[in-house]
Design an enzyme around this catalytic site. Structure first.
Site, PDB file in Angstrom:
ATOM      1  N   GLU A   1      25.809  -8.058   1.610  1.00 51.14           N
ATOM      2  CA  GLU A   1      24.707  -7.816   2.548  1.00 51.14           C
ATOM      3  C   GLU A   1      25.257  -7.521   3.954  1.00 51.14           C
ATOM      4  OE1 GLU A   1      20.108  -9.349   2.590  1.00 51.14           O
ATOM      5  OE2 GLU A   1      21.614 -10.888   2.826  1.00 51.14           O
TER       6      GLU A   1
ATOM      7  N   HIS B   1      36.633 -13.336 -21.511  1.00 54.13           N
ATOM      8  CA  HIS B   1      36.352 -12.818 -22.856  1.00 54.13           C
ATOM      9  C   HIS B   1      35.241 -11.777 -22.812  1.00 54.13           C
ATOM     10  CE1 HIS B   1      38.844 -15.793 -25.104  1.00 54.13           C
ATOM     11  NE2 HIS B   1      38.822 -16.307 -23.886  1.00 54.13           N
TER      12      HIS B   1
ATOM     13  N   LYS C   1      11.850  -3.832   0.973  1.00 57.16           N
ATOM     14  CA  LYS C   1      10.634  -4.586   1.318  1.00 57.16           C
ATOM     15  C   LYS C   1       9.515  -3.615   1.679  1.00 57.16           C
ATOM     16  CE  LYS C   1      12.568  -8.967   3.025  1.00 57.16           C
ATOM     17  NZ  LYS C   1      12.745  -9.848   4.179  1.00 57.16           N
TER      18      LYS C   1
END
Ligand code: PA5
Length: 503
Positions: free
Chosen positions: A335, A356, A472
């Site tokens: 961010e 794995h 947003k």
């Protein structure tokens, strides 16, 4: 058949610690012995000269020091591209020194009061208003905290997190866990306008009011901006107890503010020890000697990795408890760094599990990976491996050498660090002596300062998040939120001309 008994196992030390914290016992975190034995070590053995075609070299490191030192001084002096509006967003820098004991005591007494009235505490928030609280609680408590008895939790209530997604099934499942319990809420949002948090808060607030009417006032705590925003107004009108997020501290830098402290105190975590860890690391990170300053070394290496074409940072830990810290880093770095085409994608991983899975890619895939290990040296518990006569799995050699699980778990870092380096992945290990609040504080401060330096090196402001605001806005427009009519029109117009591809 009788239920399983843990024959041969003594009490889980994580539970012992929870009980001790519940009794108010604290570690001698101010002693120099404690600090020395909890020193964070940055192991750079496998950072330089990895055979990946474009290795980071020691010469690169020496060359970049003057630039890093400029960034270090600019940050110390509060210069540069650090503003959000007219606020310099570096309040986190000196926060460890500014927090007063009186404030911590006030938090402790408020949380004790709330704790005595409830069985379950729900922390509502997203991003910086969520990740640090969860990461710290997970790091320092039992993996199945809520399934333990209250006594085993050291007297703390059960703890849940909501508001970090809009999945109705997740909310509904969590509500089932709250059924029949006395519930307290802390709604955390600096802006007070974040949809996810606000929606879930509305649902829970109503539920509490339907159950306890006017008594709800004592069960809700609000953590938000000092003056502004819907939540501040709500707290005023309804008389909710409130805590504040300082103006000059952004969400992802806020774990040491009331955002983190209130939740940690609810879990009985020693917030004074937590602050002490921040203070200790701050002191180390203010030094002007590059090689003595972990924040600068860390920032320089990561920056060089990026310059050398590393686009992914795998943050791997051998401690399930520390996985949340890797997730906290997954927010803090992208961010702050993911602006203007910059930045490394942070991929949090638990080893062995991920060895794995995408471990194959780390070893032999595209050489665009840098790796950071959060290497827990001393787990709370040692578990020994039994010797068996048949030895069909051939593991008796471990017992003969006195090797228990924790030793193998250390090799889960040592092994990949060596192998991945040989495969062309430069890597560093951050050695964390043990799971305690002091060490969490140290890691957080080091990372916060490192990412701030990174912003200077990349040449953009790391304290804003216009990209998050973009999603947003699009979501508000699509939801038809008043004030976003024009954006909605634009999106609808564009969508009407876009053929959806659905097969
Ligand atoms: O780092 C940040 O600023 C963000 O991740 C915010 O913490 C997140 O968007 C939540 O914002 P708010 O606390 O305003 O609800």
């Amino acid at each position: 058949m009788q239920g399983l008994r843990l024959k041969g196992f003594s009490e889980n030390r994580t539970i012992t610690r929870q009980r001790e914290r519940g009794k108010g016992l604290s570690a001698h975190f101010e002693s120099s012995h404690f600090k020395e034995s909890n020193r964070l070590v940055l192991d750079l053995t496998y950072a330089f000269d990895a055979p990946d075609g474009r290795p980071i070299t020691r010469e690169d490191m020496e060359r970049i020091i003057p630039q890093v030192m400029d960034a270090h001084h600019a940050l110390k002096e509060g210069r540069g591209d650090i503003y959000d509006g007219d606020v310099a967003m570096i309040g986190w820098q000196d926060l460890p020194e500014k927090i007063e004991k009186g404030h911590l005591d006030e938090i402790k007494s408020s949380t004790q009061e709330l704790s005595s009235k409830i069985d379950a505490y729900v922390s509502l928030g997203i991003g910086g208003s969520y990740l640090g609280v969860e990461a710290t609680i997970q790091a320092l408590t039992h993996r199945f905290f809520n399934q333990l008895s209250r006594d085993q939790r050291g007297g703390a209530p059960e703890i849940y997190f909501l508001g970090q997604n809009m999945d109705p099934d997740f909310l509904r499942d969590t509500l089932d866990m709250l059924h029949g319990k006395r519930v307290g809420l802390n709604v955390i949002s600096k802006s007070g306008t974040t949809t996810e948090t606000a929606v879930v808060f509305r649902i829970l607030e109503k539920l509490l009011e339907d159950n306890w009417g006017r008594g709800t006032r004592e069960l809700i705590v609000v953590t938000t901006d000092k003056e502004r925003g819907a939540l501040r107004e709500l707290a005023r009108r309804k008389g909710y107890k409130s805590f504040t997020i300082p103006d000059d501290v952004g969400g992802r830098f806020s774990v040491l503010t009331d955002v983190g402290l209130v939740g940690l105190a609810m879990a009985n975590i020693d917030i004074q020890e937590f602050v002490a860890g921040f203070r200790h690391m701050r002191k180390l990170c203010l030094t002007d000697d590059f090689w003595e300053n972990p924040c600068l070394v860390h920032a320089a290496l990561r920056h060089l990795a990026w310059l050398k074409g590393k686009k992914i940072e795998v943050v791997a830990t051998n401690s399930v408890a520390l996985y949340g810290v890797a997730r906290w880093m997954e927010q803090l770095f992208p961010e702050s760094e993911g602006h203007q085409g910059h930045g490394m994608w942070v991929s949090p991983s638990i080893y062995s599990e991920k060895l794995h899975a995408n471990g194959q890619m780390v070893q032999e895939g595209e050489r665009n990976i840098f790796e950071t290990f959060l290497y827990l040296k001393e787990p709370d518990n040692e578990v020994s491996i039994p010797e068996v006569r048949e030895d069909l799995d051939g593991l008796n050699y471990l017992i003969k050498q006195g090797i228990g699980m924790s030793h193998i778990n250390r090799m889960v870092i040592e092994g990949p660090a060596y192998a991945h380096f040989k495969g062309g992945v430069p890597n560093i290990s951050i050695e964390i002596a043990r799971r305690n609040a002091f060490n969490l504080g140290q890691i957080y401060y080091m990372m916060e300062r490192s990412v701030a330096i990174s912003g200077y090196l990349l040449g953009h402001n790391p304290f804003i998040q216009p990209g998050v605001e973009a999603y947003k806005r699009a979501m508000f427009a699509l939801l038809g939120k008043p004030g976003f009519e024009k954006a909605r029109e634009e999106i609808e117009h564009e969508l009407s001309r876009t053929k959806r591809i659905r097969i």
